[in-house]
Design an enzyme around this catalytic site. Structure first.
Site, PDB file in Angstrom:
ATOM      1  N   ASP A 355      -1.348  27.323 -65.312  1.00  0.00           N
ATOM      2  CA  ASP A 355      -0.311  27.235 -64.297  1.00  0.00           C
ATOM      3  C   ASP A 355      -0.629  28.221 -63.169  1.00  0.00           C
ATOM      4  OD1 ASP A 355       2.350  26.363 -63.401  1.00  0.00           O
ATOM      5  OD2 ASP A 355       2.968  28.408 -63.876  1.00  0.00           O
ATOM      6  N   GLU A 384      -4.477  24.768 -62.030  1.00  0.00           N
ATOM      7  CA  GLU A 384      -3.575  24.167 -61.048  1.00  0.00           C
ATOM      8  C   GLU A 384      -3.913  24.704 -59.656  1.00  0.00           C
ATOM      9  OE1 GLU A 384       1.148  23.755 -59.834  1.00  0.00           O
ATOM     10  OE2 GLU A 384       0.469  25.430 -61.076  1.00  0.00           O
TER      11      GLU A 384
END
Length: 655
Positions: A355, A384
């Site tokens: 993330d 990400e």
């Protein structure tokens, strides 16, 4: 100066005559750069200007290689640096007391450049660590992203774990999700749950297998006090709403039997405030960093004034940021015998999706990947990233994601944007080609073929809503966003477009990723409306059948996985590509079955397109259409002639 045309200086980074080899290169590789100058008299001097962040500027005099009438080709050969980095170049031409610069075009998309009278945008060369590889199994897979709470509830023992008192279960699986917010502060005060769990995923593994999925990516599943679970409370515990460690281990084992490997979402830039580590709400018996400077976790966080003022993610005080360079934090996440990474990989996780990777230091990502490889050398690390991952800058630093020691796969949001822009007629086919080849030029080949080619995700509106030309989200109130549904005609248009877009996704280099429910026609604006439960029993079966067919096509043919990629046609509404394996070797030199596929798409909603394509470079035999009942197409003197109806695609295999 006499007889100067507008393009009297010319370089094109996509043409072999001007730059060889194409694209990203390993360290210590030789690259030839050329520039053409057309004038009656020769220039005084021609220089190649090279730059990188460490060695700064170097000027290389270019020598005359060819001289044909007014056209002169100047040449320089350089060696890429011995350490991975980005290098940048442009050209300087001195001509009769004038200085001209030739650099990248204004959109900085590579290819043909432009003439400037001032320092121009540079061309990029990505220089990566030699012998870098990404997992072969991953490049050949199709991914599926699941938001666990919204996929399928299965409680064989009849026991349902109840959410915390301030949260609640939706009464009906078919309801739409919604946050309850404080009317004054707009903070979420209650989260809703639907009851999807890991047992439900195990029960639906046959569905994923039938769909053709090889990688299952789960949004966060560790204990947390929100329904999105990005506010981790305990990295070593499965959230009781979803199950337990044994259930996770069984999911990985049962999935592996069906050829489905599990990827976890790693949220390592911040924790939850209501966690074992911070414990602001006093929920846990541990001594949290918020409670005392004597906490074993205190050094993980940065306090301006303890306890009430601390650094947090995007200013959200329920997500305090951690210091990823802190040795105690690194020991906990990475190095201890029972570290977070080691613990879950030993239980069956095949990799991680990081993330907000742009908020993690390069050193942390490198260390994480190195630890992963001590457990499983064939594991995969996804990051990400919303922009071009090769030249991403965050917090003033040029990142090193694709240089060989960090990510295997970036989330390919640029790919998503390019395809949506094309199908929604914001760009034409030629511009789509230019934007796709820019990524191809900037990414090392092994990263380009491992990029996570997503179209939907939990962070963006549902693709069907976008393709149906729903009103811009910001023009609607939250209530109207929640209740908005495409009209019958809009939905029909959106499904036709989605079929073409998903076919392109399956035929393009990279790892296609399907966001749960896109394959059966879910609609919705962004969070929380893009996170509605999967409507079991109410699927759009036509769309589901389409997805099964095109995923099977990709899974059955190596050429659609790791074959070479070429744009065959790009004009107005029509785009065509070629995927090919010849000589029984794919682009990585792996032994694979030969095959040549051609895909042509007409995105026009109302215009038939007749095209002629010279395909002698790739085909010499008749072509069989895979979507038209094996209809045969013949090549006449190397020319393929096609008629494409509005919103029609043809994918053909050479006999």
């Amino acid at each position: 100066m006499n007889s100067l045309c507008i393009d009297w200086i010319y370089h094109n980074s996509h043409e072999k005559i001007y730059r060889t080899p194409f694209g990203a290169l390993p360290c210590s590789a030789r690259v030839s750069l050329r520039i053409k100058i057309a004038s009656e008299v020769p220039p005084d001097t021609v220089f190649l200007r090279l730059w990188n962040e460490e060695e700064k500027e170097k000027l290389y005099p270019m020598s005359l290689l060819e001289n044909q009438r007014m056209d002169r080709i100047y040449h320089a050969e350089i060696e890429t640096p011995q350490t991975p980095k980005l290098i940048w170049y442009f050209f300087i031409i001195h001509f009769q007391n004038q200085t001209y610069f030739y650099g990248n075009n204004a959109s900085q998309s590579g290819g043909a450049g432009e003439i400037y009278t001032h320092e121009p945008p540079s061309y990029q060369i990505t220089v990566f660590q030699p012998n870098t590889r990404t997992p072969d199994w991953f490049k050949s897979s199709v991914m599926y992203q699941v938001y666990v709470d919204r996929f399928f509830p299965h409680h064989p023992d009849g026991i349902t774990y109840e959410p915390a008192p301030k949260n609640f279960f939706r009464r009906e699986w078919s309801e739409l999700p919604e946050y309850e917010r404080d009317p004054d502060t707009h903070r979420v005060i209650r989260y809703d749950y639907f009851g999807g769990n890991l047992q439900g995923l195990i029960a639906k593994l046959p569905y994923l297998h039938e769909l053709g999925i090889g990688v299952l990516y789960l949004n966060p599943i560790f204990e947390a006090h929100s329904n999105h679970k990005y506010d981790t409370a305990d990295y070593h515990r499965i959230d009781p709403m979803y199950g337990d460690q044994d259930t996770f281990q069984r999911l990985c084992a049962e999935g592996k039997k069906l050829g489905i490997l599990v990827i976890l979402d790693g949220v390592f830039s911040h924790t939850g405030s209501n966690s074992i580590y911070f414990n602001r709400e006093g929920t846990y018996s541990s001594l949290g960093a918020y409670q005392s400077t004597d906490s074993p976790y205190y050094s993980w966080y940065h306090f301006d004034h303890h306890p009430g003022s601390y650094d947090c993610w995007w200013g959200i005080d329920t997500m305090p940021n951690v210091d990823e360079t802190n040795s105690l934090y690194q020991d906990f996440i990475l190095y201890q015998e029972n570290s977070v990474i080691k613990h879950w990989m030993k239980l069956g996780a095949k990799g991680w999706r990081l993330d907000v990777a742009d908020e993690l230091p390069d050193s942390f990502i490198k260390s994480l990947r190195a630890v992963m490889h001590t457990i499983d050398d064939d594991s995969v690390l996804i990051g990400e990233i919303w922009e071009d991952a090769s030249n991403k800058t965050s917090y003033g630093e040029l990142r090193e994601y694709l240089l060989g020691e960090e990510l295997d796969s970036p989330t390919n949001y640029p790919f998503r944007k390019i395809l949506l822009d094309f199908f929604l007629e914001r760009i034409d086919a030629e511009e789509m080609h230019m934007q796709l080849i820019q990524l191809y030029e900037n990414y090392p080949l092994h990263h380009f073929y491992a990029a996570m080619n997503l179209i939907g995700s939990h962070d963006v509106p549902r693709v069907l809503t976008l393709l149906g030309e729903a009103p811009e989200q910001q023009t609607l109130s939250k209530k109207d966003q929640k209740n908005y549904q495409l009209s019958a005609s809009q939905r029909e248009l959106a499904i036709k477009r989605l079929k073409l877009l998903s076919l392109m996704q399956m035929c393009f280099p990279g790892v296609p990723c399907i966001y749960y429910g896109d394959e059966i026609g879910l609609e919705g604006y962004s969070d929380p409306y893009n996170r509605a439960p999967y409507p079991w029993g109410k699927e759009n079966l036509e769309l589901l059948s389409w997805y099964k067919a095109i995923i099977a096509l990709r899974n059955q043919h190596a050429a659609l996985q790791t074959g070479s990629w070429h744009t065959a046609y790009a004009r107005d509404d029509v785009y065509g590509l070629v995927r090919q394996i010849t000589g029984n070797q794919d682009v990585f030199g792996q032994v694979k079955q030969n095959g040549t596929f051609l895909l042509f798409i007409n995105r026009s909603t109302d215009q038939q397109r007749d095209i002629e394509v010279d395909i002698r470079s790739w085909c010499n035999n008749a072509l069989i259409s895979l979507l038209d009942n094996q209809k045969e197409f013949f090549i006449n003197e190397g020319i393929l002639r096609l008629t494409l109806n509005p919103l029609e695609a043809k994918i053909m295999l050479q006999r």
